[in-house]
Design a protein around this motif. Structure first.
Motif, PDB file in Angstrom:
ATOM      1  N   GLU A 156       0.861  -1.180   0.000  1.00 22.09           N
ATOM      2  CA  GLU A 156       0.000   0.000   0.000  1.00 22.09           C
ATOM      3  C   GLU A 156       0.902   1.236   0.000  1.00 22.09           C
ATOM      4  O   GLU A 156       1.899   1.276   0.709  1.00 22.09           O
ATOM      5  CB  GLU A 156      -0.893  -0.005   1.230  1.00 22.09           C
ATOM      6  N   ILE A 157       0.532   2.231  -0.809  1.00 19.80           N
ATOM      7  CA  ILE A 157       1.372   3.418  -0.986  1.00 19.80           C
ATOM      8  C   ILE A 157       0.586   4.662  -0.583  1.00 19.80           C
ATOM      9  O   ILE A 157      -0.551   4.858  -1.023  1.00 19.80           O
ATOM     10  CB  ILE A 157       1.830   3.544  -2.451  1.00 19.80           C
ATOM     11  N   ASP A 158       1.198   5.508   0.251  1.00 20.24           N
ATOM     12  CA  ASP A 158       0.567   6.733   0.709  1.00 20.24           C
ATOM     13  C   ASP A 158       1.115   7.963  -0.020  1.00 20.24           C
ATOM     14  O   ASP A 158       0.362   8.800  -0.477  1.00 20.24           O
ATOM     15  CB  ASP A 158       0.780   6.897   2.218  1.00 20.24           C
ATOM     16  N   SER A 159       2.458   8.065  -0.127  1.00 20.16           N
ATOM     17  CA  SER A 159       3.031   9.265  -0.742  1.00 20.16           C
ATOM     18  C   SER A 159       4.477   9.003  -1.173  1.00 20.16           C
ATOM     19  O   SER A 159       5.128   8.092  -0.676  1.00 20.16           O
ATOM     20  CB  SER A 159       3.002  10.441   0.248  1.00 20.16           C
ATOM     21  N   ILE A 160       4.918   9.851  -2.126  1.00 18.88           N
ATOM     22  CA  ILE A 160       6.300   9.825  -2.610  1.00 18.88           C
ATOM     23  C   ILE A 160       6.748  11.278  -2.716  1.00 18.88           C
ATOM     24  O   ILE A 160       6.073  12.089  -3.362  1.00 18.88           O
ATOM     25  CB  ILE A 160       6.410   9.138  -3.990  1.00 18.88           C
ATOM     26  N   VAL A 161       7.888  11.604  -2.049  1.00 18.67           N
ATOM     27  CA  VAL A 161       8.301  13.003  -1.908  1.00 18.67           C
ATOM     28  C   VAL A 161       9.821  13.132  -2.088  1.00 18.67           C
ATOM     29  O   VAL A 161      10.574  12.317  -1.574  1.00 18.67           O
ATOM     30  CB  VAL A 161       7.905  13.529  -0.509  1.00 18.67           C
TER      31      VAL A 161
END
Length: 163
Positions: A156-161
């Motif tokens: 599961e992926i929430d964010s990439i920064v």
């Protein structure tokens, strides 16, 4: 701290530019799926098969170039299944090779932070005789599973920064 969000999932996220590529492109039998769950998180799940010399599934996100000038790290918040994954970036989405590094997921939400200059170039699983990432932009990020065994997976992926 300076940061630039590459993708932040929510219930109204447009996931049209997220695409799954499995070993089926070379005759394998792995099957990955990518979707937005009811909580607004990106979900990459499926089954890796070793049949027909297969063994990988990947989900990639292509976008207009984002400058990496002034940034030294890329971080992502994910919840996994205890398996090892590869995080990949490409300077140009049309490049044949990617810069990669590995992380071991856990069953809890966790933020992984990778140093861009420690990401190394690979092509078809082989490390290339080229410098580590030293580019000024990226156009693609990806998550790949290829642990040399048949297995189900879920990330599961929430964010990439960038930071």
């Amino acid at each position: 701290m300076l940061s630039d969000t590459i993708f932040d999932f929510n219930k109204t996220s447009n996931t049209d530019h997220w695409n799954v590529v499995d070993d089926a492109v070379m005759g394998g039998k792995s099957s990955g799926l990518f979707y937005l769950d009811t909580a607004g998180k990106g979900v990459f799940e499926g089954h890796v098969s070793l049949e027909n010399n297969g063994g990988f599934s990947t989900v990639k996100y292509s976008f207009d170039a984002i400058s990496t000038k002034g940034f030294s790290k890329i971080s992502f918040k994910v919840k996994g299944d205890g398996k090892a994954y590869q995080f990949r970036i490409k300077r140009k989405s049309t490049d044949k090779y990617a810069y990669i590094n590995y992380f071991n997921s856990t069953k809890d939400w966790e933020t992984f932070e990778l140093t861009l200059s420690e990401m190394y170039p690979t092509f078809k699983g082989r490390k290339l005789d080229m410098p580590n990432y030293d580019q000024d932009s990226i156009e693609e990020v990806a998550f790949l599973i290829a642990n040399k065994k048949a297995e189900d997976f879920k990330l599961e992926i929430d964010s990439i920064v960038l930071s």
